[in-house]
Motif scaffolding. Sequence first.
Motif, PDB file in Angstrom:
ATOM      1  N   VAL A  15       0.843  -1.199   0.000  1.00  0.00           N
ATOM      2  CA  VAL A  15       0.000   0.000   0.000  1.00  0.00           C
ATOM      3  C   VAL A  15       0.874   1.244   0.000  1.00  0.00           C
ATOM      4  O   VAL A  15       0.609   2.211  -0.720  1.00  0.00           O
ATOM      5  CB  VAL A  15      -0.965  -0.025   1.211  1.00  0.00           C
ATOM      6  CG1 VAL A  15      -1.672   1.311   1.369  1.00  0.00           C
ATOM      7  CG2 VAL A  15      -1.980  -1.141   1.063  1.00  0.00           C
ATOM      8  N   LEU A  16       1.936   1.251   0.797  1.00  0.00           N
ATOM      9  CA  LEU A  16       2.850   2.400   0.829  1.00  0.00           C
ATOM     10  C   LEU A  16       3.524   2.610  -0.519  1.00  0.00           C
ATOM     11  O   LEU A  16       3.651   3.747  -0.984  1.00  0.00           O
ATOM     12  CB  LEU A  16       3.907   2.204   1.920  1.00  0.00           C
ATOM     13  CG  LEU A  16       3.439   2.405   3.355  1.00  0.00           C
ATOM     14  CD1 LEU A  16       4.560   2.082   4.328  1.00  0.00           C
ATOM     15  CD2 LEU A  16       2.931   3.813   3.566  1.00  0.00           C
ATOM     16  N   PHE A  18       2.302   1.795  -3.389  1.00  0.00           N
ATOM     17  CA  PHE A  18       1.252   2.329  -4.264  1.00  0.00           C
ATOM     18  C   PHE A  18       1.099   3.832  -4.041  1.00  0.00           C
ATOM     19  O   PHE A  18       1.035   4.607  -4.990  1.00  0.00           O
ATOM     20  CB  PHE A  18      -0.075   1.608  -4.007  1.00  0.00           C
ATOM     21  CG  PHE A  18      -1.220   2.255  -4.720  1.00  0.00           C
ATOM     22  CD1 PHE A  18      -1.403   2.077  -6.079  1.00  0.00           C
ATOM     23  CD2 PHE A  18      -2.113   3.077  -4.035  1.00  0.00           C
ATOM     24  CE1 PHE A  18      -2.449   2.680  -6.744  1.00  0.00           C
ATOM     25  CE2 PHE A  18      -3.158   3.688  -4.691  1.00  0.00           C
ATOM     26  CZ  PHE A  18      -3.332   3.485  -6.050  1.00  0.00           C
ATOM     27  N   TYR A  19       1.044   4.270  -2.760  1.00  0.00           N
ATOM     28  CA  TYR A  19       0.907   5.694  -2.456  1.00  0.00           C
ATOM     29  C   TYR A  19       2.111   6.483  -2.966  1.00  0.00           C
ATOM     30  O   TYR A  19       1.967   7.568  -3.527  1.00  0.00           O
ATOM     31  CB  TYR A  19       0.734   5.924  -0.954  1.00  0.00           C
ATOM     32  CG  TYR A  19      -0.650   5.592  -0.445  1.00  0.00           C
ATOM     33  CD1 TYR A  19      -1.790   6.025  -1.119  1.00  0.00           C
ATOM     34  CD2 TYR A  19      -0.819   4.849   0.711  1.00  0.00           C
ATOM     35  CE1 TYR A  19      -3.059   5.722  -0.659  1.00  0.00           C
ATOM     36  CE2 TYR A  19      -2.087   4.535   1.188  1.00  0.00           C
ATOM     37  CZ  TYR A  19      -3.202   4.979   0.497  1.00  0.00           C
ATOM     38  OH  TYR A  19      -4.453   4.682   0.956  1.00  0.00           O
ATOM     39  N   TYR A  20       3.321   5.955  -2.779  1.00  0.00           N
ATOM     40  CA  TYR A  20       4.516   6.639  -3.264  1.00  0.00           C
ATOM     41  C   TYR A  20       4.487   6.787  -4.791  1.00  0.00           C
ATOM     42  O   TYR A  20       4.788   7.850  -5.332  1.00  0.00           O
ATOM     43  CB  TYR A  20       5.785   5.901  -2.857  1.00  0.00           C
ATOM     44  CG  TYR A  20       6.083   5.974  -1.367  1.00  0.00           C
ATOM     45  CD1 TYR A  20       5.781   7.100  -0.622  1.00  0.00           C
ATOM     46  CD2 TYR A  20       6.674   4.896  -0.712  1.00  0.00           C
ATOM     47  CE1 TYR A  20       6.052   7.167   0.729  1.00  0.00           C
ATOM     48  CE2 TYR A  20       6.953   4.955   0.641  1.00  0.00           C
ATOM     49  CZ  TYR A  20       6.637   6.090   1.367  1.00  0.00           C
ATOM     50  OH  TYR A  20       6.906   6.147   2.698  1.00  0.00           O
ATOM     51  N   PHE A  22       1.812   6.700  -6.688  1.00  0.00           N
ATOM     52  CA  PHE A  22       0.699   7.598  -7.010  1.00  0.00           C
ATOM     53  C   PHE A  22       1.130   9.057  -6.867  1.00  0.00           C
ATOM     54  O   PHE A  22       0.944   9.871  -7.779  1.00  0.00           O
ATOM     55  CB  PHE A  22      -0.498   7.281  -6.100  1.00  0.00           C
ATOM     56  CG  PHE A  22      -1.633   8.244  -6.247  1.00  0.00           C
ATOM     57  CD1 PHE A  22      -2.486   8.170  -7.331  1.00  0.00           C
ATOM     58  CD2 PHE A  22      -1.832   9.257  -5.307  1.00  0.00           C
ATOM     59  CE1 PHE A  22      -3.528   9.068  -7.477  1.00  0.00           C
ATOM     60  CE2 PHE A  22      -2.872  10.157  -5.444  1.00  0.00           C
ATOM     61  CZ  PHE A  22      -3.724  10.058  -6.532  1.00  0.00           C
ATOM     62  N   TRP A  23       1.720   9.414  -5.720  1.00  0.00           N
ATOM     63  CA  TRP A  23       2.102  10.804  -5.492  1.00  0.00           C
ATOM     64  C   TRP A  23       3.274  11.222  -6.375  1.00  0.00           C
ATOM     65  O   TRP A  23       3.339  12.377  -6.822  1.00  0.00           O
ATOM     66  CB  TRP A  23       2.414  11.052  -4.016  1.00  0.00           C
ATOM     67  CG  TRP A  23       1.147  11.077  -3.201  1.00  0.00           C
ATOM     68  CD1 TRP A  23       0.752  10.185  -2.272  1.00  0.00           C
ATOM     69  CD2 TRP A  23       0.098  12.037  -3.316  1.00  0.00           C
ATOM     70  NE1 TRP A  23      -0.480  10.524  -1.781  1.00  0.00           N
ATOM     71  CE2 TRP A  23      -0.912  11.668  -2.403  1.00  0.00           C
ATOM     72  CE3 TRP A  23      -0.118  13.169  -4.084  1.00  0.00           C
ATOM     73  CZ2 TRP A  23      -2.094  12.375  -2.239  1.00  0.00           C
ATOM     74  CZ3 TRP A  23      -1.294  13.880  -3.920  1.00  0.00           C
ATOM     75  CH2 TRP A  23      -2.263  13.485  -3.010  1.00  0.00           C
TER      76      TRP A  23
END
Length: 101
Positions: A15-16, A18-20, A22-23
């Motif tokens: 999940v982390l 994915f967030y990295y 994404f941002w």
Amino acid sequence: MKQSPPAKKRKRQGVLVFYYIFWATILILLFALFITQMENYNELRAEYTRLNAEIERERAENLRLTEHIDSLDSDAYVERFARDVLGMVRPNEIVFRNTAE
């Protein structure tokens, strides 16, 4: 069914990541948009400067033409035009012509 701690840790890491990603993608897109907008701004600024210079040239030409039009109403211009273009002379004036031409 309860997940084991390493599975939870891997899921959380996924999940982390994915967030990295994404941002990071959002930041890259915003940076690309910013660069594009700056190029557009610079082009428009150059066009603005060119048009202002052209406006100043046209104003100077307009002023020159206005002064020329005003001079057309002067007695000196009318007399010069009558003499040079129309070949007129004042009464009792002696005119010498070159006949050698």
